[in-house]
Write an enzyme that holds these catalytic residues in place. Structure first.
Site, PDB file in Angstrom:
ATOM      1  N   GLU A 243       1.388  -6.285   8.589  1.00  0.00           N
ATOM      2  CA  GLU A 243       1.124  -7.383   9.524  1.00  0.00           C
ATOM      3  C   GLU A 243       0.934  -6.915  10.959  1.00  0.00           C
ATOM      4  O   GLU A 243       0.177  -7.514  11.729  1.00  0.00           O
ATOM      5  CB  GLU A 243       2.273  -8.409   9.481  1.00  0.00           C
ATOM      6  CG  GLU A 243       2.361  -9.222   8.196  1.00  0.00           C
ATOM      7  CD  GLU A 243       3.170  -8.571   7.099  1.00  0.00           C
ATOM      8  OE1 GLU A 243       3.490  -7.363   7.210  1.00  0.00           O
ATOM      9  OE2 GLU A 243       3.486  -9.254   6.120  1.00  0.00           O
TER      10      GLU A 243
ATOM     11  N   GLY B 177       2.674 -10.411   2.391  1.00  0.00           N
ATOM     12  CA  GLY B 177       3.315 -11.415   1.526  1.00  0.00           C
ATOM     13  C   GLY B 177       3.466 -10.931   0.088  1.00  0.00           C
ATOM     14  O   GLY B 177       4.361 -11.383  -0.636  1.00  0.00           O
TER      15      GLY B 177
ATOM     16  N   GLU C 168       6.570  -9.067   0.114  1.00  0.00           N
ATOM     17  CA  GLU C 168       7.648 -10.059   0.281  1.00  0.00           C
ATOM     18  C   GLU C 168       7.913 -10.792  -1.035  1.00  0.00           C
ATOM     19  O   GLU C 168       9.057 -11.112  -1.359  1.00  0.00           O
ATOM     20  CB  GLU C 168       7.275 -11.027   1.413  1.00  0.00           C
ATOM     21  CG  GLU C 168       7.330 -10.333   2.778  1.00  0.00           C
ATOM     22  CD  GLU C 168       6.688 -11.135   3.904  1.00  0.00           C
ATOM     23  OE1 GLU C 168       5.566 -11.645   3.710  1.00  0.00           O
ATOM     24  OE2 GLU C 168       7.310 -11.256   4.970  1.00  0.00           O
TER      25      GLU C 168
ATOM     26  N   ALA D 141      -0.626 -12.555   2.616  1.00  0.00           N
ATOM     27  CA  ALA D 141      -1.086 -13.917   2.924  1.00  0.00           C
ATOM     28  C   ALA D 141      -2.602 -13.882   3.055  1.00  0.00           C
ATOM     29  O   ALA D 141      -3.182 -12.822   3.335  1.00  0.00           O
ATOM     30  CB  ALA D 141      -0.462 -14.383   4.233  1.00  0.00           C
TER      31      ALA D 141
HETATM   32  N1  CAA Z   1      -6.520 -12.122   2.753  1.00  0.00           N
HETATM   33  C1  CAA Z   1      -7.776 -12.516   2.466  1.00  0.00           C
HETATM   34  N2  CAA Z   1      -8.679 -11.751   1.860  1.00  0.00           N
HETATM   35  C2  CAA Z   1      -8.307 -10.512   1.519  1.00  0.00           C
HETATM   36  C3  CAA Z   1      -7.024 -10.015   1.775  1.00  0.00           C
HETATM   37  C4  CAA Z   1      -6.103 -10.882   2.420  1.00  0.00           C
HETATM   38  N3  CAA Z   1      -4.835 -10.523   2.673  1.00  0.00           N
HETATM   39  N4  CAA Z   1      -6.930  -8.741   1.330  1.00  0.00           N
HETATM   40  C5  CAA Z   1      -8.141  -8.444   0.808  1.00  0.00           C
HETATM   41  N5  CAA Z   1      -8.962  -9.511   0.913  1.00  0.00           N
HETATM   42  C6  CAA Z   1     -10.350  -9.620   0.477  1.00  0.00           C
HETATM   43  C7  CAA Z   1     -11.279  -8.820   1.385  1.00  0.00           C
HETATM   44  O1  CAA Z   1     -11.603  -9.563   2.538  1.00  0.00           O
HETATM   45  C8  CAA Z   1     -12.450  -8.579   0.459  1.00  0.00           C
HETATM   46  O2  CAA Z   1     -13.211  -9.761   0.394  1.00  0.00           O
HETATM   47  P1  CAA Z   1     -14.835  -9.667   0.585  1.00  0.00           P
HETATM   48  O3  CAA Z   1     -15.287  -8.832  -0.574  1.00  0.00           O
HETATM   49  O4  CAA Z   1     -15.252 -11.102   0.506  1.00  0.00           O
HETATM   50  O5  CAA Z   1     -15.053  -9.016   1.912  1.00  0.00           O
HETATM   51  C9  CAA Z   1     -11.790  -8.411  -0.905  1.00  0.00           C
HETATM   52  O6  CAA Z   1     -10.490  -8.997  -0.799  1.00  0.00           O
HETATM   53  C10 CAA Z   1     -11.611  -6.967  -1.303  1.00  0.00           C
HETATM   54  O7  CAA Z   1     -10.921  -6.306  -0.253  1.00  0.00           O
HETATM   55  P2  CAA Z   1     -11.426  -4.956   0.434  1.00  0.00           P
HETATM   56  O8  CAA Z   1     -12.915  -4.874   0.377  1.00  0.00           O
HETATM   57  O9  CAA Z   1     -10.800  -4.855   1.780  1.00  0.00           O
HETATM   58  O10 CAA Z   1     -10.808  -3.890  -0.590  1.00  0.00           O
HETATM   59  P3  CAA Z   1     -10.392  -2.384  -0.276  1.00  0.00           P
HETATM   60  O11 CAA Z   1     -10.094  -1.765  -1.588  1.00  0.00           O
HETATM   61  O12 CAA Z   1     -11.395  -1.727   0.594  1.00  0.00           O
HETATM   62  O13 CAA Z   1      -9.034  -2.487   0.589  1.00  0.00           O
HETATM   63  C11 CAA Z   1      -6.817  -3.364   1.089  1.00  0.00           C
HETATM   64  C12 CAA Z   1      -7.879  -3.041   0.006  1.00  0.00           C
HETATM   65  C13 CAA Z   1      -6.329  -2.052   1.740  1.00  0.00           C
HETATM   66  C14 CAA Z   1      -5.670  -4.058   0.404  1.00  0.00           C
HETATM   67  C15 CAA Z   1      -7.468  -4.260   2.181  1.00  0.00           C
HETATM   68  O14 CAA Z   1      -8.139  -5.349   1.519  1.00  0.00           O
HETATM   69  C16 CAA Z   1      -6.505  -4.831   3.155  1.00  0.00           C
HETATM   70  O15 CAA Z   1      -6.061  -4.141   4.065  1.00  0.00           O
HETATM   71  N6  CAA Z   1      -6.158  -6.146   3.012  1.00  0.00           N
HETATM   72  C17 CAA Z   1      -5.302  -6.842   3.938  1.00  0.00           C
HETATM   73  C18 CAA Z   1      -3.842  -6.489   3.712  1.00  0.00           C
HETATM   74  C19 CAA Z   1      -2.969  -7.201   4.765  1.00  0.00           C
HETATM   75  O16 CAA Z   1      -3.134  -7.013   5.956  1.00  0.00           O
HETATM   76  N7  CAA Z   1      -1.987  -8.014   4.272  1.00  0.00           N
HETATM   77  C20 CAA Z   1      -1.078  -8.739   5.122  1.00  0.00           C
HETATM   78  C21 CAA Z   1      -1.558 -10.151   5.304  1.00  0.00           C
HETATM   79  S1  CAA Z   1      -0.575 -11.031   6.477  1.00  0.00           S
HETATM   80  C22 CAA Z   1       0.817 -11.533   5.652  1.00  0.00           C
HETATM   81  O17 CAA Z   1       1.001 -11.248   4.480  1.00  0.00           O
HETATM   82  C23 CAA Z   1       1.763 -12.382   6.449  1.00  0.00           C
HETATM   83  C24 CAA Z   1       3.116 -12.657   5.837  1.00  0.00           C
HETATM   84  O18 CAA Z   1       4.004 -11.827   5.838  1.00  0.00           O
HETATM   85  C25 CAA Z   1       3.462 -13.982   5.309  1.00  0.00           C
END
Ligand code: CAA
Length: 257
Positions: free
Chosen positions: A131, A108, A111, A65
């Protein structure tokens, strides 16, 4: 025109939907989810579409998400979230949905993978429910579908630690059906979709429905459903054509009736 997905028709009867939000690793913002749900509704209504492949980019299928968007919603906002309806429409898609996964399939994104019927993963794919690191839990099936897919110990490990698993591990656990080199994941998924698109559509639809029943009903009810579906298909022209084609040693020409 959708902003965050690209749709192509690479084979007759097959749609390829590519998530395209590279600046956020295909994070599933509400607009993207709405576009995806609308695309699947359109594929559902189109009698010529027989299967859909969904994919992301080499780096990310989808990173979950959209966390920035989520940060702006309070309890009432989450309670009234339009995303719930989009997820329900995606999960209810009645035609075969094949996911071709490379890179991150997190939150997500994982999912969404679990809404697919067949999952092809590039060997670099990573699956996870992180999450818990945000102080929340999965909210689009990640506790319910994951446990059914991989069993309790691994589902607990993934959801409680937030640690992702490799494509190989996901395949051993039952989350992935086949692994390819990353460059071939989409091609393999399209190959399977084309194969399914050539089958009898009513049989495909009832086969999917019957298989999904196995995950959410008791055995006796599931067997009863299977038998009714099997009986129903005896009344179709495609069943006659399939049997006749076998006897005449030629490929069947199914018409969907
Ligand atoms: N939402 C919004 N933006 C996101 C994102 C997310 N889930 N995942 C990555 N991005 C964005 C980052 O903020 C970054 O943007 P900026 O360059 O503007 O800062 C860009 O994408 C690139 O990401 P990273 O610099 O973090 O890339 P990385 O290679 O260093 O790391 C990653 C990759 C490990 C996937 C890391 O981005 C990460 O941990 N992302 C979040 C994953 C997460 O927690 N997902 C769960 C979300 S909650 C959910 O999904 C709820 C549900 O069940 C419905």
């Amino acid at each position: 025109m959708p902003r965050f997905i690209n749709v192509q028709a690479p084979h007759p009867g097959v749609r390829l939907v590519t998530l395209q939000r590279p600046e956020a690793l295909n994070a599933l913002c509400t607009e993207l989810l709405a576009e995806l749900a609308a695309e699947l509704a359109s594929a559902e209504a189109d009698e010529h579409t027989r299967a859909v492949v969904i994919t992301g980019s080499p780096k990310a299928f989808a990173a979950g998400a959209d966390i920035r968007e989520m940060a702006e919603r309070d309890l009432v906002g989450i309670f009234n979230d339009p995303r719930v309806a989009h997820w329900q429409r995606i999960a209810a898609f009645s035609k075969p949905l094949i996911a071709a996964v490379n890179g991150y399939a997190l939150g997500g994104g994982c999912e969404l993978v679990m809404c697919a019927d067949i999952v092809i993963a590039g060997e670099d794919a990573r699956f996870g429910q992180p999450e818990i690191n945000l102080g929340i839990i999965p909210g689009a099936g990640g506790t319910q579908r994951l446990l059914r897919a991989v069993g309790k110990p691994l589902a607990m490990q993934m959801v409680l630690t937030g640690e992702a698993i490799s494509a190989r591990h996901a395949q051993q656990a039952g989350l992935v059906s086949e692994i390819t080199v990353p460059e071939l994941a989409v091609e393999r998924a399209l190959q399977l979709a084309a194969s399914i698109a050539a089958k009898a559509p009513l049989a495909v639809r009832l086969a999917k429905e019957a298989l999904l029943k196995a995950g959410d009903t008791d055995l006796a009810s599931g067997l009863r459903f299977e038998r009714h579906a099997f009986t129903l298909l005896a009344g179709t022209a495609d069943r006659d054509e399939g049997i006749r084609a076998f006897q005449e040693k030629r490929p069947a020409q199914f018409k969907g009736c």
